[in-house]
Design an enzyme around this catalytic site. Structure first.
Site, mmCIF file in Angstrom:
data_model
loop_
_atom_site.group_PDB
_atom_site.id
_atom_site.type_symbol
_atom_site.label_atom_id
_atom_site.label_comp_id
_atom_site.label_asym_id
_atom_site.label_seq_id
_atom_site.Cartn_x
_atom_site.Cartn_y
_atom_site.Cartn_z
ATOM 1 N N ASP A 11 0.856 -1.172 0.000
ATOM 2 C CA ASP A 11 0.000 0.000 0.000
ATOM 3 C C ASP A 11 0.904 1.238 0.000
ATOM 4 O OD1 ASP A 11 -2.423 1.615 0.510
ATOM 5 O OD2 ASP A 11 -1.538 1.875 2.491
ATOM 6 N N ASP A 13 -0.207 5.235 0.766
ATOM 7 C CA ASP A 13 -0.476 6.225 1.818
ATOM 8 C C ASP A 13 -0.660 5.540 3.171
ATOM 9 O OD1 ASP A 13 -0.926 8.817 0.184
ATOM 10 O OD2 ASP A 13 -2.218 7.367 -0.820
ATOM 11 N N ASP A 174 -1.695 -0.791 5.917
ATOM 12 C CA ASP A 174 -1.878 -0.109 7.205
ATOM 13 C C ASP A 174 -3.324 -0.099 7.664
ATOM 14 O OD1 ASP A 174 -2.575 1.734 5.070
ATOM 15 O OD2 ASP A 174 -2.658 3.288 6.596
#
Length: 225
Positions: A11, A13, A174
């Site tokens: 991922d 961001d 995240d």
């Protein structure tokens, strides 16, 4: 224990890059130009993670899933894109351990991709500007396919690109979004605790492991080898 993967999918961001300062600047300028009060970085950090359209909708409504007035959104969304295009990497930075971890994984020979819900027009310059684009053999952005995470198809697309089964890939993210996408694709999932998960403890999403930074992933994979 993790199985040694044949490809690693990251991922962007909240995992590789702390982009919230630039996103917050762009959201606040958009709101100000629309005659509204700025939201502030704390709120924007809570809203990030499901693509630019959803971020703008959250900024307009102050809620995670509400829909704003359609006419207002049609004014706000292109305005946000225009502002953010000029402010993609002013204050955005790699999280600690990211560059070192990616370089170590690259040296070990793992094919790596970035899978993000961020539009491609922002993904590519951000990765280039932060010096990690060359370490990632593929970029799958929020508009590369007709669907975004948590749909598993972006992960399957990357697996197909690398010519490996999806279940032999490892997603590193995240958020619950990343966990759901990985589970649906049959991939393994490791998460970092410092990103944008809408205020939730990422352990509650049930990833296979949680690491403090990417250099710890190298050690985990050595144990799995």
């Amino acid at each position: 224990m993790l199985r040694n993967p044949q490809a690693i999918l990251f991922d962007l961001d909240g995992t590789l890059v702390d982009s919230a300062p630039d996103l917050a600047y762009s959201v606040d300028r958009m709101l100000t130009e629309l005659g509204r009060s700025p939201a502030g970085e704390t709120a924007v950090r809570h809203w990030v993670g499901n693509g630019a359209e959803r971020l703008v909708k959250r900024a307009l409504t102050g809620a995670m899933q509400d829909e704003p007035d359609a006419e207002l959104f049609d004014r706000a969304y292109p305005l946000f894109l225009e502002i953010y295009a000029g402010h993609v990497m002013v204050d955005s930075r790699l999280f600690p351990g990211v560059e070192e971890g990616l370089k170590q994984l690259h040296h070990l020979g793992y094919p790596m991709a970035c899978i993000t819900n961020k539009p491609a027009r922002f993904t590519a310059p951000l990765l280039e500007g932060l010096g990690i684009a060359a370490l990632l053999g593929l970029q799958v952005s929020g508009d590369t396919l007709p669907v975004k995470k948590p749909d598993p198809r972006p992960l399957r697309y990357a697996a197909e690109f690398f010519k490996v089964p999806a279940e032999c890939t490892l997603m590193v993210g995240d958020s619950r979004n990343d966990v759901q996408a990985a589970r649906a694709a049959g991939a393994q999932i490791v998460c970092v605790p410092y990103g944008y998960n809408h205020g939730e403890d990422i352990n509650e999403a049930g990833p296979d492991a949680v690491i403090d930074n990417l250099t710890q992933l190298v050690e985990l994979l050595r144990q799995a080898a």
